[in-house]
Motif scaffolding. Structure first.
Motif, PDB file in Angstrom:
ATOM      1  N   LEU A 107       0.999  -1.106   0.147  1.00  0.00           N
ATOM      2  CA  LEU A 107       0.121   0.133  -0.043  1.00  0.00           C
ATOM      3  C   LEU A 107       0.790   1.340   0.081  1.00  0.00           C
ATOM      4  CD1 LEU A 107      -2.823  -1.295   2.543  1.00  0.00           C
ATOM      5  CD2 LEU A 107      -3.004  -0.985   0.099  1.00  0.00           C
ATOM      6  N   ALA A 108       1.916   1.305   0.859  1.00  0.00           N
ATOM      7  CA  ALA A 108       2.854   2.321   0.777  1.00  0.00           C
ATOM      8  C   ALA A 108       3.576   2.614  -0.696  1.00  0.00           C
ATOM      9  CB  ALA A 108       3.841   2.148   1.776  1.00  0.00           C
ATOM     10  N   ALA A 109       3.968   1.663  -1.153  1.00  0.00           N
ATOM     11  CA  ALA A 109       4.534   1.604  -2.404  1.00  0.00           C
ATOM     12  C   ALA A 109       3.354   2.284  -3.410  1.00  0.00           C
ATOM     13  CB  ALA A 109       5.056   0.357  -2.878  1.00  0.00           C
ATOM     14  N   LEU A 110       2.395   1.868  -3.502  1.00  0.00           N
ATOM     15  CA  LEU A 110       1.306   2.243  -4.615  1.00  0.00           C
ATOM     16  C   LEU A 110       0.902   3.824  -4.129  1.00  0.00           C
ATOM     17  CD1 LEU A 110      -1.327  -0.480  -4.722  1.00  0.00           C
ATOM     18  CD2 LEU A 110       0.152   0.442  -6.877  1.00  0.00           C
ATOM     19  N   SER A 111       1.006   4.252  -3.252  1.00  0.00           N
ATOM     20  CA  SER A 111       0.792   5.428  -2.704  1.00  0.00           C
ATOM     21  C   SER A 111       1.918   6.661  -2.957  1.00  0.00           C
ATOM     22  CB  SER A 111       0.465   5.518  -1.034  1.00  0.00           C
ATOM     23  OG  SER A 111      -0.714   4.800  -0.912  1.00  0.00           O
ATOM     24  N   PHE A 112       3.138   6.096  -2.606  1.00  0.00           N
ATOM     25  CA  PHE A 112       4.204   6.979  -3.100  1.00  0.00           C
ATOM     26  C   PHE A 112       4.273   7.046  -4.534  1.00  0.00           C
ATOM     27  CE2 PHE A 112       6.234   6.247   1.189  1.00  0.00           C
ATOM     28  CZ  PHE A 112       6.662   7.536   1.300  1.00  0.00           C
ATOM     29  N   PHE A 113       3.901   6.043  -5.355  1.00  0.00           N
ATOM     30  CA  PHE A 113       4.078   6.092  -6.723  1.00  0.00           C
ATOM     31  C   PHE A 113       2.953   7.142  -7.345  1.00  0.00           C
ATOM     32  CE2 PHE A 113       2.641   5.079 -11.046  1.00  0.00           C
ATOM     33  CZ  PHE A 113       3.837   4.579 -11.675  1.00  0.00           C
ATOM     34  N   TYR A 114       2.095   7.253  -6.757  1.00  0.00           N
ATOM     35  CA  TYR A 114       0.951   8.285  -7.301  1.00  0.00           C
ATOM     36  C   TYR A 114       1.274   9.667  -6.713  1.00  0.00           C
ATOM     37  CZ  TYR A 114      -1.669   4.484  -9.706  1.00  0.00           C
ATOM     38  OH  TYR A 114      -1.894   3.616 -10.599  1.00  0.00           O
TER      39      TYR A 114
ATOM     40  N   PHE B  81       4.493  10.820  -6.162  1.00  0.00           N
ATOM     41  CA  PHE B  81       5.530  11.318  -6.700  1.00  0.00           C
ATOM     42  C   PHE B  81       4.926  11.717  -8.373  1.00  0.00           C
ATOM     43  CE2 PHE B  81       8.521   8.795  -4.031  1.00  0.00           C
ATOM     44  CZ  PHE B  81       9.022   9.924  -3.607  1.00  0.00           C
ATOM     45  N   LYS B  82       3.944  11.061  -8.781  1.00  0.00           N
ATOM     46  CA  LYS B  82       3.436  11.305 -10.068  1.00  0.00           C
ATOM     47  C   LYS B  82       2.581  12.651  -9.965  1.00  0.00           C
ATOM     48  CE  LYS B  82       0.707   9.219 -13.869  1.00  0.00           C
ATOM     49  NZ  LYS B  82       0.075   8.026 -14.315  1.00  0.00           N
ATOM     50  N   LEU B  83       2.021  13.040  -9.105  1.00  0.00           N
ATOM     51  CA  LEU B  83       1.162  14.328  -9.086  1.00  0.00           C
ATOM     52  C   LEU B  83       1.711  15.559  -8.359  1.00  0.00           C
ATOM     53  CD1 LEU B  83      -2.030  12.057  -7.981  1.00  0.00           C
ATOM     54  CD2 LEU B  83      -1.582  13.194 -10.191  1.00  0.00           C
ATOM     55  N   LEU B  84       2.669  15.115  -7.630  1.00  0.00           N
ATOM     56  CA  LEU B  84       3.235  16.364  -6.858  1.00  0.00           C
ATOM     57  C   LEU B  84       4.830  16.725  -7.085  1.00  0.00           C
ATOM     58  CD1 LEU B  84       2.061  15.454  -3.075  1.00  0.00           C
ATOM     59  CD2 LEU B  84       1.178  17.198  -5.105  1.00  0.00           C
ATOM     60  N   PRO B  85       5.312  17.544  -7.122  1.00  0.00           N
ATOM     61  CA  PRO B  85       6.689  18.093  -7.207  1.00  0.00           C
ATOM     62  C   PRO B  85       7.483  17.197  -6.270  1.00  0.00           C
ATOM     63  CG  PRO B  85       5.654  20.106  -6.875  1.00  0.00           C
ATOM     64  CD  PRO B  85       4.461  19.094  -6.833  1.00  0.00           C
TER      65      PRO B  85
ATOM     66  N   GLU C 210      -4.623  18.385  -2.152  1.00  0.00           N
ATOM     67  CA  GLU C 210      -5.163  17.920  -3.725  1.00  0.00           C
ATOM     68  C   GLU C 210      -5.033  16.598  -3.458  1.00  0.00           C
ATOM     69  OE1 GLU C 210      -2.890  19.596  -6.686  1.00  0.00           O
ATOM     70  OE2 GLU C 210      -3.687  21.778  -6.522  1.00  0.00           O
ATOM     71  N   ILE C 211      -5.350  15.678  -4.459  1.00  0.00           N
ATOM     72  CA  ILE C 211      -5.501  14.171  -4.600  1.00  0.00           C
ATOM     73  C   ILE C 211      -4.215  13.828  -4.229  1.00  0.00           C
ATOM     74  CG2 ILE C 211      -5.363  14.045  -6.938  1.00  0.00           C
ATOM     75  CD1 ILE C 211      -7.046  11.489  -4.381  1.00  0.00           C
ATOM     76  N   GLY C 212      -3.337  14.432  -4.863  1.00  0.00           N
ATOM     77  CA  GLY C 212      -1.887  14.061  -4.823  1.00  0.00           C
ATOM     78  C   GLY C 212      -1.199  14.087  -3.176  1.00  0.00           C
ATOM     79  N   HIS C 213      -1.810  15.132  -2.536  1.00  0.00           N
ATOM     80  CA  HIS C 213      -1.503  15.282  -1.186  1.00  0.00           C
ATOM     81  C   HIS C 213      -1.972  14.002  -0.154  1.00  0.00           C
ATOM     82  CE1 HIS C 213      -1.115  19.507  -2.258  1.00  0.00           C
ATOM     83  NE2 HIS C 213       0.103  19.118  -2.071  1.00  0.00           N
ATOM     84  N   VAL C 214      -3.281  13.595  -0.630  1.00  0.00           N
ATOM     85  CA  VAL C 214      -3.995  12.582   0.120  1.00  0.00           C
ATOM     86  C   VAL C 214      -2.848  11.256  -0.215  1.00  0.00           C
ATOM     87  CG1 VAL C 214      -6.164  10.937  -0.026  1.00  0.00           C
ATOM     88  CG2 VAL C 214      -6.146  13.411  -0.298  1.00  0.00           C
ATOM     89  N   TRP C 215      -2.684  11.120  -1.357  1.00  0.00           N
ATOM     90  CA  TRP C 215      -1.910   9.777  -1.758  1.00  0.00           C
ATOM     91  C   TRP C 215      -0.436   9.992  -0.852  1.00  0.00           C
ATOM     92  CZ3 TRP C 215      -3.291   5.450  -3.660  1.00  0.00           C
ATOM     93  CH2 TRP C 215      -4.223   5.548  -4.852  1.00  0.00           C
ATOM     94  N   ALA C 216       0.000  11.150  -0.788  1.00  0.00           N
ATOM     95  CA  ALA C 216       1.276  11.361   0.021  1.00  0.00           C
ATOM     96  C   ALA C 216       0.976  11.005   1.535  1.00  0.00           C
ATOM     97  CB  ALA C 216       2.180  12.657  -0.089  1.00  0.00           C
ATOM     98  N   PHE C 217      -0.133  11.462   1.894  1.00  0.00           N
ATOM     99  CA  PHE C 217      -0.362  11.148   3.226  1.00  0.00           C
ATOM    100  C   PHE C 217      -0.639   9.709   3.520  1.00  0.00           C
ATOM    101  CE2 PHE C 217      -3.382  10.392   7.001  1.00  0.00           C
ATOM    102  CZ  PHE C 217      -2.607  10.766   8.035  1.00  0.00           C
TER     103      PHE C 217
END
Length: 300
Positions: free
Chosen positions: A80-87, A89-93, A147-154
């Motif tokens: 779950l962490a790997a998937l979340s980090f992937f998205y 990094f894709k959506l955020l600086p 944004e959604i990228g921040h949700v993935w990062a959290f």
């Protein structure tokens, strides 16, 4: 105790270099491929490296585990962490993701009580609070710009911290650090392999080389981190991991043309100071403390 803490801190610093390089490759690959393609291929390579490393005479312990339930929880959290980090990094600086990595000491402090029965000393809570202030400084757009990228990062910070805390838990009962690299990557490969046929895109040799480099860096990072987590408490390891921001700024500037704001550097200074403070607390003489009334009930 002091020697072990110093060696553990050195391992964490080495980890930050390895994992930052792997994160940079993740951001590079995320622009053209789906997550299962990166993780299925790299996971296979890490599994191969784990099996090969186990053949080394000084390492040879087999790949069995004394904590199958805790290992299964760690493996699931790693996926779950790997998937979340992937998205993320894709959506955020690149540097913005670090903001949420800065949350990991807070999360580790909260998890260490019920999972590890390691109450955090008052001075450490003060350092955690300082780290949180630094994390807020790292958010250039303010908390209203979520944004959604921040949700993935959290989510990445949450699951990543849980995985690391479980690594320390498992390390209490077994010395085989290689098993903690093997099983999470086996879970990652199997889960991503299910989706791989639906998202596969042909890869040129250059991109395959990047994936291979990612696997080597990830293998090295996870191995040294597991060893470090046997020497230092989780809420000390995670602030020291914030030093990877230095690597992330360099990679972001050179590879992606991203430069953080001045407020980001202020936040980093606060976060790094809190990490050093917590390391000092770890090396201080142990004082009687009150253990948590709750504890993870699993192996052994």
């Amino acid at each position: 105790m002091r020697g072990g803490a110093a060696f553990g801190a050195a391992l964490v610093l080495l980890y930050t270099a390895f994992i930052s390089g792997a994160d940079g490759i993740t951001k590079l690959i995320a622009g053209g491929y789906a997550a299962p393609q990166l993780y299925a291929l790299s996971g296979l390579l890490v599994i191969a490296l784990s099996v090969a490393a186990d053949r080394y005479p000084r390492q040879r312990q087999g790949l069995g585990t004394l904590c199958p339930k805790a290992m299964a929880l760690r493996s699931g959290a790693t996926v779950l962490a790997a998937l979340s980090f992937f998205y993320a990094f894709k959506l955020l600086p690149f540097a913005d993701v670090f903001l949420f990595i800065g949350l990991m000491p807070i999360l580790a402090g909260l998890m260490s009580g019920p999972i590890l029965n390691e109450p955090v000393r008052p001075v450490a809570w003060a350092a955690l609070a300082a780290g949180f202030v630094g994390m807020v400084c790292l958010f250039p757009g303010g908390l209203g710009g979520i944004e959604i990228g921040h949700v993935w990062a959290f989510a990445a910070a949450l699951f990543g911290t849980f995985s690391m805390v479980l690594a320390r838990y498992i390390g209490r009962f077994e010395q085989n650090a290689l098993a903690q690299v093997f099983y999470p990557n086996l879970a990652l490969t199997l889960s991503m392999g299910v989706a791989l046929p639906f998202v596969w895109v042909p890869m040129p040799l250059q991109d395959l080389a990047w994936v291979a480099g990612y696997a080597v860096l990830l293998f090295a990072a996870r191995w040294v981190l597991v060893v470090a987590l046997r020497l230092l408490t989780a809420y000390v390891v995670t602030p020291l991991m914030n030093l990877q921001f230095v690597w992330m700024v360099g990679i972001g500037a050179v590879a992606f043309g991203e430069m953080p704001a001045l407020s980001t550097y202020l936040g980093v200074a606060i976060v790094v100071a809190s990490g050093l403070w917590m390391l000092w607390d770890q090396m201080a003489p142990v004082r009687p403390g009150r253990a948590s009334a709750f504890k993870l009930r699993t192996d052994p």
